[in-house]
Design an enzyme around this catalytic site. Structure first.
Site, mmCIF file in Angstrom:
data_model
loop_
_atom_site.group_PDB
_atom_site.id
_atom_site.type_symbol
_atom_site.label_atom_id
_atom_site.label_comp_id
_atom_site.label_asym_id
_atom_site.label_seq_id
_atom_site.Cartn_x
_atom_site.Cartn_y
_atom_site.Cartn_z
ATOM 1 N N PRO A 9 0.486 -1.250 -0.227
ATOM 2 C CA PRO A 9 0.281 -0.029 -0.338
ATOM 3 C C PRO A 9 1.087 1.430 -0.212
ATOM 4 O O PRO A 9 1.958 1.238 0.377
ATOM 5 C CB PRO A 9 -1.242 0.465 1.129
ATOM 6 C CG PRO A 9 -0.431 -1.384 2.281
ATOM 7 C CD PRO A 9 1.058 -2.167 1.271
ATOM 8 N N ASP A 41 -3.582 4.412 -1.757
ATOM 9 C CA ASP A 41 -4.604 4.603 -0.850
ATOM 10 C C ASP A 41 -5.385 6.474 -0.735
ATOM 11 O O ASP A 41 -5.513 6.925 -0.045
ATOM 12 C CB ASP A 41 -4.593 5.073 0.475
ATOM 13 C CG ASP A 41 -5.778 4.025 1.248
ATOM 14 O OD1 ASP A 41 -6.648 3.970 1.002
ATOM 15 O OD2 ASP A 41 -5.276 4.882 2.739
ATOM 16 N N ASN A 68 -9.714 7.993 -0.012
ATOM 17 C CA ASN A 68 -9.025 7.905 1.050
ATOM 18 C C ASN A 68 -9.816 6.504 2.569
ATOM 19 O O ASN A 68 -10.741 6.729 2.643
ATOM 20 C CB ASN A 68 -8.073 8.516 1.669
ATOM 21 C CG ASN A 68 -7.565 8.453 2.865
ATOM 22 O OD1 ASN A 68 -7.376 8.651 3.553
ATOM 23 N ND2 ASN A 68 -5.839 8.066 2.498
ATOM 24 N N ASP A 181 -3.797 -5.746 12.092
ATOM 25 C CA ASP A 181 -2.701 -6.647 11.023
ATOM 26 C C ASP A 181 -2.202 -8.060 11.987
ATOM 27 O O ASP A 181 -2.330 -9.376 11.606
ATOM 28 C CB ASP A 181 -1.479 -5.813 11.175
ATOM 29 C CG ASP A 181 -0.580 -4.909 12.449
ATOM 30 O OD1 ASP A 181 -1.371 -5.047 13.155
ATOM 31 O OD2 ASP A 181 0.590 -4.571 12.645
#
Length: 327
Positions: A9, A41, A68, A181
């Site tokens: 990203p 993004d 975004n 994550d």
């Protein structure tokens, strides 16, 4: 089929992207065996980031999100949808890969039928630290979550077998801006069996650059969101189709609780400079979350945290303050 998709990203990284992209394109793995997927993004830096990426046209796959999203979850999920590779490797846009990273980790994974391959981390600059305990035993072909301290290395900056992700419909949750994550990695661990650790080189370099405020995690999570994520982590442990033995689940949950108490967000909240009402709210969320976890797991929590854990279960701020001072 590609051997590896590197999913990265980006957001307002600009010229600094050149170094990261170059570290991926200059791998010892044959260039036709892997790909770099860049998901932007919706950068708003007057086209600087997009202009950098355009210079690599034909060498990378690229998609820009229409709006975004605020953190890395949506871009990573988009990259997962685009990937058809055997393994995926998540890379942050300001970090670097050792030139042997993809080849060495992939080959080690194939040799050992690995679902997850964790390469040793290194650090450039001062700031963010990296896990160390997991790498103390050197290369480990068949690693154990607890014996090899995998719970202390829960970032997604690793190589994951894509079929495990697809089969179990694992994706990054978008309801929280932090610990997402960890949740992804825990869900993967709870749905896979074979983990390997490779330490011949520092394969992944975390680059500390505090001149930049363009990290995708810049939008901070609330306490409600954070503990909702932690709650999902415990759910994943107790629903694991791999670790079906309930006592093993208690053990895993207890070891994760130790990690939470040792390294969790605002771990020293009770004696911090937070406002009193914010401390009460944080403890309420913490207590509600931890009381959903069976007490049978508490015996696996590292002993020095016993008093603090019980104080949190009792939702007793004064007791948490005292327990923290005894640590």
């Amino acid at each position: 089929m590609k051997k590896v998709s590197v999913i990265m990203p980006t957001f307002n990284n600009g010229e600094k992207l050149h170094r990261t992209i170059s570290s991926v394109l200059n791998q010892t793995m044959k260039s036709t065996d892997y790909e770099l997927i860049i998901i932007d993004d919706h950068s708003n830096d007057n086209g600087e980031t997009l202009n950098v990426i355009k210079k690599y046209k034909g060498l990378v796959r690229f998609k820009q999100l229409k709006k975004n999203s605020g953190n890395a979850s949506v871009p990573r999920n988009t990259g997962l949808k685009m990937s058809k590779a055997e393994y995926v490797f998540f890379l942050d846009s300001d970090d670097l890969l050792h030139e042997r990273a993809l080849e060495d980790l992939y080959n080690y994974g194939k040799e050992n039928n690995s679902d997850l391959i964790i390469g040793k981390y290194g650090v450039e600059g001062k700031g963010r630290s990296v896990p160390k305990a997991i790498f103390e035993k050197g290369n480990v072909a068949k690693a154990d979550i607890i014996d090899n301290s995998i719970f202390y290395a829960l970032s997604v900056l690793k190589m994951f077998k894509k079929s495990v992700i697809d089969k179990n419909k694992i994706k990054f949750k978008t309801f929280s801006k932090t610990a997402e994550d960890q949740l992804f990695t825990i869900e993967f661990l709870m749905n896979s069996k074979n983990y390997s650790i490779k330490t011949d080189y520092e394969y992944y370099i975390v680059v500390n650059d505090f001149e930049s405020s363009n990290h995708l995690s810049v939008n901070k999570s609330t306490g409600n969101q954070y503990f909702a994520t932690i709650n999902e982590i415990y759910k994943a442990i107790y629903k694991s189709p791999i670790y079906k033995n309930q006592e093993k689940r208690h053990q895993l949950a207890g070891k994760y609780t130790t990690r939470l108490l040792r390294h969790g967000q605002k771990k020293n909240f009770a004696n911090s400079k937070m406002k009193y009402e914010d401390k009460i709210e944080w403890l309420n969320n913490f207590s509600k979350t931890i009381n959903k976890v069976p007490r049978d797991s508490d015996k696996y929590v590292t002993q020095i945290f016993n008093l603090k854990l019980e104080a949190i279960r009792q939702n007793d701020l004064l007791a948490v303050m005292i327990a923290d001072k005894l640590l």
